[in-house]
Design a protein around this motif. Structure first.
Motif, PDB file in Angstrom:
ATOM      1  N   THR A 267       0.835  -1.194   0.000  1.00  0.00           N
ATOM      2  CA  THR A 267       0.000   0.000   0.000  1.00  0.00           C
ATOM      3  C   THR A 267       0.873   1.249   0.000  1.00  0.00           C
ATOM      4  O   THR A 267       2.055   1.220   0.392  1.00  0.00           O
ATOM      5  CB  THR A 267      -0.923   0.040   1.239  1.00  0.00           C
ATOM      6  N   VAL A 268       0.276   2.362  -0.430  1.00  0.00           N
ATOM      7  CA  VAL A 268       0.984   3.641  -0.421  1.00  0.00           C
ATOM      8  C   VAL A 268       1.390   4.001   1.002  1.00  0.00           C
ATOM      9  O   VAL A 268       2.509   4.473   1.246  1.00  0.00           O
ATOM     10  CB  VAL A 268       0.100   4.751  -1.030  1.00  0.00           C
ATOM     11  N   ALA A 269       0.487   3.760   1.953  1.00  0.00           N
ATOM     12  CA  ALA A 269       0.786   4.099   3.347  1.00  0.00           C
ATOM     13  C   ALA A 269       1.997   3.321   3.855  1.00  0.00           C
ATOM     14  O   ALA A 269       2.812   3.840   4.627  1.00  0.00           O
ATOM     15  CB  ALA A 269      -0.439   3.824   4.217  1.00  0.00           C
ATOM     16  N   GLN A 270       2.132   2.053   3.445  1.00  0.00           N
ATOM     17  CA  GLN A 270       3.283   1.261   3.862  1.00  0.00           C
ATOM     18  C   GLN A 270       4.575   1.814   3.271  1.00  0.00           C
ATOM     19  O   GLN A 270       5.587   1.927   3.965  1.00  0.00           O
ATOM     20  CB  GLN A 270       3.086  -0.194   3.459  1.00  0.00           C
ATOM     21  N   VAL A 271       4.547   2.178   1.979  1.00  0.00           N
ATOM     22  CA  VAL A 271       5.742   2.740   1.346  1.00  0.00           C
ATOM     23  C   VAL A 271       6.149   4.029   2.049  1.00  0.00           C
ATOM     24  O   VAL A 271       7.333   4.273   2.324  1.00  0.00           O
ATOM     25  CB  VAL A 271       5.502   2.989  -0.153  1.00  0.00           C
ATOM     26  N   ARG A 272       5.167   4.854   2.368  1.00  0.00           N
ATOM     27  CA  ARG A 272       5.459   6.112   3.074  1.00  0.00           C
ATOM     28  C   ARG A 272       6.068   5.840   4.439  1.00  0.00           C
ATOM     29  O   ARG A 272       7.039   6.487   4.840  1.00  0.00           O
ATOM     30  CB  ARG A 272       4.189   6.943   3.212  1.00  0.00           C
TER      31      ARG A 272
END
Length: 297
Positions: A267-272
């Motif tokens: 997910t984008v949140a994980q990458v961030r």
């Protein structure tokens, strides 16, 4: 739409959003037939993690979209403004209203809206016309290949779509098309039940052979050395799961976090979280060669 008391015409929205492709992903990371961004999807309780993305589930995402549309109408009490706000967000519509001196008609605020939104309502009108009058223009529908009649079974336990495919002799791509929310072909029903959509003719076979299906090549599909525990990959947990593989990705021109995350099934949140990236840094990725740490199976 009928369940939430909304106009049936809103069935046109996913046509212009995604061409009804549940796997569609925009450059900004909007996903599914209704093109939900991560934040909006979580606001409407859609599950998003490494195994499941309910933005790609036509049923779950349609419930969320209907609630979102209903909430927008509560703000504007005008269906055309709702369509515009669905595209660019209520913040941009409110800004356009202020710049237009408080006028609340779409055509009065037209030139104060983002360029894409100026074409969005006309696209909605065009798609509505197309659906109603396509035969008069000698346009014909393409026959669909999906099973016309389906049913769902609730799954308790880890299950791979290929187990179902090989035991029941259902093409794997058919199962994927009927269950696009499962990103890795795995139903991670360890802590709660998940649904499996099947052609109606195979539901009885699944019930009769359920134990056989779960046992089929389970040591291959669910080798504990290769499979990440779904509970460690939930959308609210961004720690690096033990046993996962660290991937170093060099950002290329035009990359955004949404497409990078989708490409690596995270997910984008994980990458961030893994890279300590703030939301305002999204544009930074497009302009600089950046190295990202990613965690994959």
């Amino acid at each position: 739409l009928e369940f939430y008391g909304l106009p049936q015409e809103f069935s046109v929205l996913p046509i212009i959003e995604s061409a009804l492709n549940p796997r569609a992903v925009s450059r900004a990371g909007a996903t599914g037939i209704w093109q939900f961004m991560y934040g909006t999807a979580r606001m409407y309780n859609l599950t998003i993690n490494s195994y499941v993305d309910e933005r790609r589930d036509p049923v779950a995402s349609s419930h969320a979209a209907a609630r979102f549309i209903r909430d927008l109408y509560a703000i504007y009490n005008d269906w055309t403004l709702v369509i515009a706000a669905y595209n660019c967000g209520p913040g941009n519509v409110n800004k356009a209203i202020r710049r237009a001196g408080g006028k609340r008609d779409y055509w009065d605020i037209y030139y104060f809206l983002p360029r894409e939104t100026r074409g969005y309502v006309p696209a909605f009108i065009a798609a509505s016309y197309f659906l109603e009058y396509h035969q008069e223009h000698n346009l014909k529908a393409i026959p669909i290949t999906l099973p016309l009649t389906t049913d769902t079974i609730m799954i308790s336990g880890m299950l791979h779509l290929q187990q179902v495919s090989e035991v029941l002799d259902i093409p794997l791509n058919t199962l994927r098309d009927l269950n696009p929310q499962y990103r890795l072909d795995i139903i991670p029903a360890t802590s709660k039940q998940y649904s499996l959509t099947l052609p109606i003719a195979t539901v009885g076979q699944f019930i009769d052979r359920e134990a056989e299906i779960f046992a089929y090549k389970d040591s291959v599909f669910f080798n504990p050395n290769n499979v990440v525990n779904p509970s460690r990959m939930a959308s609210t947990n961004h720690s690096i799961p033990p046993g996962s593989t660290r991937v170093v990705y060099r950002v290329k021109e035009g990359d955004v976090l949404g497409t990078i995350a989708q490409r690596h099934n995270v997910t984008v949140a994980q990458v961030r979280a893994w890279n300590n990236i703030r939301a305002v840094s999204y544009t930074h990725l497009r302009a600089h060669e950046t190295v990202l740490d990613l965690v994959c199976r």
